[in-house]
Write a protein that holds these residues in place. Structure first.
Motif, PDB file in Angstrom:
ATOM      1  N   HIS A  57       0.840  -1.201   0.000  1.00 20.97           N
ATOM      2  CA  HIS A  57       0.000   0.000   0.000  1.00 20.97           C
ATOM      3  C   HIS A  57       0.877   1.254   0.000  1.00 20.97           C
ATOM      4  CE1 HIS A  57      -3.993  -1.955   1.580  1.00 20.97           C
ATOM      5  NE2 HIS A  57      -3.461  -2.599   0.557  1.00 20.97           N
ATOM      6  N   PHE A  58       1.924   1.245   0.839  1.00 19.86           N
ATOM      7  CA  PHE A  58       2.799   2.414   0.903  1.00 19.86           C
ATOM      8  C   PHE A  58       3.721   2.524  -0.305  1.00 19.86           C
ATOM      9  CE2 PHE A  58       1.466   2.694   5.319  1.00 19.86           C
ATOM     10  CZ  PHE A  58       1.413   4.065   5.503  1.00 19.86           C
ATOM     11  N   TYR A  59       3.890   1.426  -1.031  1.00 15.93           N
ATOM     12  CA  TYR A  59       4.614   1.472  -2.305  1.00 15.93           C
ATOM     13  C   TYR A  59       4.021   2.557  -3.207  1.00 15.93           C
ATOM     14  CZ  TYR A  59       5.527  -0.162  -7.135  1.00 15.93           C
ATOM     15  OH  TYR A  59       5.847  -0.258  -8.460  1.00 15.93           O
ATOM     16  N   LEU A  60       2.727   2.711  -3.163  1.00 17.37           N
ATOM     17  CA  LEU A  60       2.061   3.737  -3.981  1.00 17.37           C
ATOM     18  C   LEU A  60       2.516   5.139  -3.576  1.00 17.37           C
ATOM     19  CD1 LEU A  60      -1.523   2.208  -3.891  1.00 17.37           C
ATOM     20  CD2 LEU A  60       0.066   2.176  -5.831  1.00 17.37           C
ATOM     21  N   ALA A  61       2.683   5.364  -2.271  1.00 14.08           N
ATOM     22  CA  ALA A  61       3.111   6.674  -1.793  1.00 14.08           C
ATOM     23  C   ALA A  61       4.515   7.003  -2.276  1.00 14.08           C
ATOM     24  CB  ALA A  61       3.048   6.739  -0.272  1.00 14.08           C
ATOM     25  N   SER A  62       5.345   5.979  -2.452  1.00 13.12           N
ATOM     26  CA  SER A  62       6.694   6.205  -2.965  1.00 13.12           C
ATOM     27  C   SER A  62       6.656   6.877  -4.330  1.00 13.12           C
ATOM     28  CB  SER A  62       7.443   4.869  -3.060  1.00 13.12           C
ATOM     29  OG  SER A  62       8.636   5.021  -3.799  1.00 13.12           O
ATOM     30  N   HIS A  63       5.748   6.441  -5.186  1.00 16.26           N
ATOM     31  CA  HIS A  63       5.644   7.046  -6.527  1.00 16.26           C
ATOM     32  C   HIS A  63       5.164   8.487  -6.437  1.00 16.26           C
ATOM     33  CE1 HIS A  63       6.667   3.356  -8.462  1.00 16.26           C
ATOM     34  NE2 HIS A  63       5.638   2.719  -7.958  1.00 16.26           N
ATOM     35  N   PHE A  64       4.244   8.742  -5.554  1.00 14.53           N
ATOM     36  CA  PHE A  64       3.746  10.111  -5.383  1.00 14.53           C
ATOM     37  C   PHE A  64       4.853  11.006  -4.828  1.00 14.53           C
ATOM     38  CE2 PHE A  64      -0.595  11.214  -6.261  1.00 14.53           C
ATOM     39  CZ  PHE A  64      -0.669  12.554  -5.905  1.00 14.53           C
ATOM     40  N   TYR A  65       5.593  10.477  -3.869  1.00 12.26           N
ATOM     41  CA  TYR A  65       6.676  11.212  -3.218  1.00 12.26           C
ATOM     42  C   TYR A  65       7.721  11.671  -4.230  1.00 12.26           C
ATOM     43  CZ  TYR A  65      10.344  11.752   0.476  1.00 12.26           C
ATOM     44  OH  TYR A  65      11.331  12.200   1.337  1.00 12.26           O
ATOM     45  N   ASP A  96       2.789   7.605 -13.557  1.00  9.39           N
ATOM     46  CA  ASP A  96       2.158   6.600 -14.423  1.00  9.39           C
ATOM     47  C   ASP A  96       2.083   5.253 -13.700  1.00  9.39           C
ATOM     48  OD1 ASP A  96       1.763   8.381 -16.469  1.00  9.39           O
ATOM     49  OD2 ASP A  96       3.376   7.614 -17.748  1.00  9.39           O
ATOM     50  N   GLU A  97       3.177   4.891 -13.020  1.00  4.11           N
ATOM     51  CA  GLU A  97       3.195   3.624 -12.297  1.00  4.11           C
ATOM     52  C   GLU A  97       2.236   3.664 -11.105  1.00  4.11           C
ATOM     53  OE1 GLU A  97       4.465  -0.364 -11.452  1.00  4.11           O
ATOM     54  OE2 GLU A  97       4.421   0.911 -13.250  1.00  4.11           O
ATOM     55  N   TYR A  98       2.124   4.817 -10.470  1.00  3.38           N
ATOM     56  CA  TYR A  98       1.174   4.963  -9.365  1.00  3.38           C
ATOM     57  C   TYR A  98      -0.240   4.637  -9.839  1.00  3.38           C
ATOM     58  CZ  TYR A  98      -2.084   7.198  -6.170  1.00  3.38           C
ATOM     59  OH  TYR A  98      -3.149   7.438  -5.332  1.00  3.38           O
ATOM     60  N   TYR A  99      -0.656   5.272 -10.918  1.00  2.00           N
ATOM     61  CA  TYR A  99      -2.031   5.057 -11.398  1.00  2.00           C
ATOM     62  C   TYR A  99      -2.218   3.634 -11.916  1.00  2.00           C
ATOM     63  CZ  TYR A  99      -2.988  10.026 -10.897  1.00  2.00           C
ATOM     64  OH  TYR A  99      -3.185  11.275 -10.371  1.00  2.00           O
ATOM     65  N   LYS A 100      -1.179   3.078 -12.505  1.00  7.90           N
ATOM     66  CA  LYS A 100      -1.264   1.712 -13.022  1.00  7.90           C
ATOM     67  C   LYS A 100      -1.466   0.708 -11.893  1.00  7.90           C
ATOM     68  CE  LYS A 100       1.441  -1.707 -15.635  1.00  7.90           C
ATOM     69  NZ  LYS A 100       2.726  -1.959 -16.345  1.00  7.90           N
ATOM     70  N   GLN A 101      -0.805   0.948 -10.749  1.00 11.35           N
ATOM     71  CA  GLN A 101      -0.810  -0.027  -9.662  1.00 11.35           C
ATOM     72  C   GLN A 101      -1.769   0.293  -8.519  1.00 11.35           C
ATOM     73  OE1 GLN A 101       0.676  -2.831  -9.861  1.00 11.35           O
ATOM     74  NE2 GLN A 101       1.938  -2.441 -11.670  1.00 11.35           N
ATOM     75  N   ARG A 102      -2.391   1.458  -8.544  1.00 13.98           N
ATOM     76  CA  ARG A 102      -3.184   1.888  -7.401  1.00 13.98           C
ATOM     77  C   ARG A 102      -4.253   0.869  -7.004  1.00 13.98           C
ATOM     78  NH1 ARG A 102      -6.874   6.960  -8.412  1.00 13.98           N
ATOM     79  NH2 ARG A 102      -7.751   5.382  -9.811  1.00 13.98           N
ATOM     80  N   ASP A 103      -5.098   0.500  -7.929  1.00 15.85           N
ATOM     81  CA  ASP A 103      -6.192  -0.421  -7.587  1.00 15.85           C
ATOM     82  C   ASP A 103      -5.664  -1.830  -7.288  1.00 15.85           C
ATOM     83  OD1 ASP A 103      -7.883   1.684  -7.963  1.00 15.85           O
ATOM     84  OD2 ASP A 103      -8.526   1.093  -9.967  1.00 15.85           O
ATOM     85  N   VAL A 104      -4.575  -2.205  -7.963  1.00 17.15           N
ATOM     86  CA  VAL A 104      -3.987  -3.527  -7.733  1.00 17.15           C
ATOM     87  C   VAL A 104      -3.479  -3.628  -6.289  1.00 17.15           C
ATOM     88  CG1 VAL A 104      -2.124  -5.100  -8.382  1.00 17.15           C
ATOM     89  CG2 VAL A 104      -3.338  -3.794 -10.151  1.00 17.15           C
ATOM     90  N   MET A 105      -2.719  -2.621  -5.873  1.00 18.20           N
ATOM     91  CA  MET A 105      -2.123  -2.663  -4.550  1.00 18.20           C
ATOM     92  C   MET A 105      -3.163  -2.521  -3.436  1.00 18.20           C
ATOM     93  SD  MET A 105       0.985  -3.366  -4.996  1.00 18.20           S
ATOM     94  CE  MET A 105       2.323  -3.269  -6.160  1.00 18.20           C
TER      95      MET A 105
END
Length: 342
Positions: free
Chosen positions: A295-303, A330-339
Motif C-alpha cells: 500500500h505504501f509502495y504507492l506513496a513512494s511514486h507520489f513522493y 504513471d506507475e502509481y495510477y497503473k498499480q493503485r487499484d492492484v495494490m
C-alpha cells in the motif's frame, strides 16, 4: 531539538564550493578542514551517481584515507531540511550506522567515506545482499532522534505540492508540465492517498526514505552493507521506507518488471521482522507487513513524482526530472487499484 551549531566537534567553514569549480573548491575546503594534509597528497574525483547534489571523493594517498565533499544541489533546501540532515548524520554515527561528519561549509558538508561498492539495480534482488539489507534496515528503524515520533510523509507531500503550485502557476516555460499533469488531479489524488494510508495506522520509525541502489554500499571483504545519503531521513511510516526500497529495484530507468515478486518480498520481510523483533514472525505477521508495504509502495511514486516536479524547475544537474515524474506517477495510477486490493 539539536541544532547544527550544537553538534559536538562540528567545524563550520566560511567557504562555498561552486558547482562550476567543483574539484578546486572541494580541495580548498579539505585543506582548511585538515590543515596537516598536503595538497600534493590529494586525489579528487567527482562521483556522478546522484541526482540532487554534486559529490566529490577526496583521497589522501599518503594516509590512505578518503572523505566526501557534498555541494548541495541548487535550491535543494526547498526539498530538504539541511539541519535535519546534520542531526541525522551525527546521531547515526553514534549508533555506528554511518561515518562521522567532519565539517560544514556554506553550501554543503564534508563527511566520512564508506569503502565498498554501490549496488546496481540488478544487484538489489541478490538473495544474500538483500538479506543483509533487510537486517540493516531493521537496525535503522530502531534509531531514536530528537523530536516527536510522528510521520513526516504527508506534511512533506503537501509542502512539495505547494512548491509545485508556486513554480508552475504562471511561468511560460511550464508548458510541458501542463501537457503532462493536472494540478487539480494531483491534489485530489493526494487527499485520497492520505485518507487510505493513514487509516492503516502503520508503525512510525526512523526511516531512510531513499534506499535506492546507489545509496547501498556493499563491502564484499567484510560482507556487510551500509546506507549512505541521509538527507531525506526522518520519522516516517515503516511501510513507506520498505515500499520505497522495493520500488527502487526498478532503478532510475523505472523498469518495474524488476519489482520484487511476492515470494521474494515475503522472504525479505521475514528477515526484517526477525531482526526487528528478535523472534521468528508468524505467517500472519509477515502477510500483514506485505500488505502494509505494498500500500505504501504507492506513496513512494507520489513522493518522488512531486519531488521531480519541483526539481525540474531549478536543478542544474543533467537529468530529465519531468520525464521521471511522469514515469513515477504513471506507475502509481497503473498499480493503485492492484495494490489496494491486496
Amino acid at each position: 531539538m539539536t541544532t547544527a551549531l550544537e553538534i559536538p566537534s562540528l567545524t563550520i567553514l566560511p567557504l562555498t564550493v561552486s558547482h562550476s569549480n567543483l574539484l578546486a573548491d572541494a580541495k580548498a575546503a579539505v585543506l582548511v578542514l585538515f590543515p596537516d594534509w598536503a595538497d600534493k597528497d590529494l586525489a579528487l574525483v567527482q562521483c556522478k551517481d546522484g541526482i540532487t547534489n554534486k559529490l566529490v571523493r577526496c583521497t589522501n594517498q599518503q594516509k590512505d584515507l578518503s572523505v566526501l565533499i557534498r555541494a548541495y544541489g541548487k535550491n535543494s533546501e526547498r526539498l530538504i531540511d539541511r539541519n535535519q540532515e546534520l542531526i541525522n548524520i551525527h546521531i547515526l554515527s553514534e549508533y555506528s550506522l554511518c561515518p562521522p561528519l567532519y565539517g560544514k561549509f556554506n553550501n554543503g558538508i564534508v563527511y566520512g567515506f564508506i569503502p565498498g561498492d554501490p549496488l546496481k539495480a540488478p544487484g538489489m534482488s541478490d538473495p544474500h545482499v538483500s538479506s543483509l539489507v533487510a537486517h540493516r534496515l531493521a537496525e535503522w528503524h530502531q534509531v531514536k532522534i530528537p523530536g516527536p515520533k510522528t510521520s513526516k510523509l504527508f506534511p512533506i507531500l503537501h509542502k512539495w505540492f505547494n512548491e509545485v503550485i508556486a513554480v508552475y502557476a504562471s511561468e511560460p516555460s511550464t508548458h510541458r508540465f501542463h501537457q503532462l499533469f493536472s494540478i487539480d488531479t494531483i491534489k485530489q489524488e493526494l487527499a485520497f492517498l492520505q485518507k487510505r494510508l493513514e487509516a492503516i495506522n502503520a508503525p512510525v520509525v526512523f526511516s531512510h526514505n531513499d534506499l535506492l541502489c546507489a545509496n547501498i554500499i556493499y563491502n564484499k571483504s567484510q560482507d556487510k552493507v551500509s546506507f549512505i545519503d541521509h538527507e531525506y531521513a526522518t520519522y516516517n511510516y515503516r511501510g513507506f521506507d520498505i515500499g520505497n526500497h522495493f520500488a527502487e529495484f526498478a532503478g532510475y530507468d523505472c523498469d518495474y518488471s524488476l519489482y520484487p515478486s511476492k515470494a521474494f518480498q515475503l522472504r525479505w520481510l521475514t528477515e526484517y521482522l526477525t531482526t526487528a523483533t528478535g523472534a521468528a514472525p508468524t505467517d500472519a505477521q509477515v502477510h500483514d507487513l506485505y500488505r502494509e508495504v505494498n500500500h505504501f509502495y504507492l506513496a513512494s511514486h507520489f513522493y518522488w513524482g512531486l519531488w521531480a516536479m519541483v526539481q525540474s524547475s531549478f536543478s542544474d544537474i543533467d537529468f530529465d526530472y519531468m520525464e521521471y515524474a511522469k514515469m513515477r506517477l504513471d506507475e502509481y495510477y497503473k498499480q493503485r487499484d492492484v495494490m489496494f486490493s491486496i
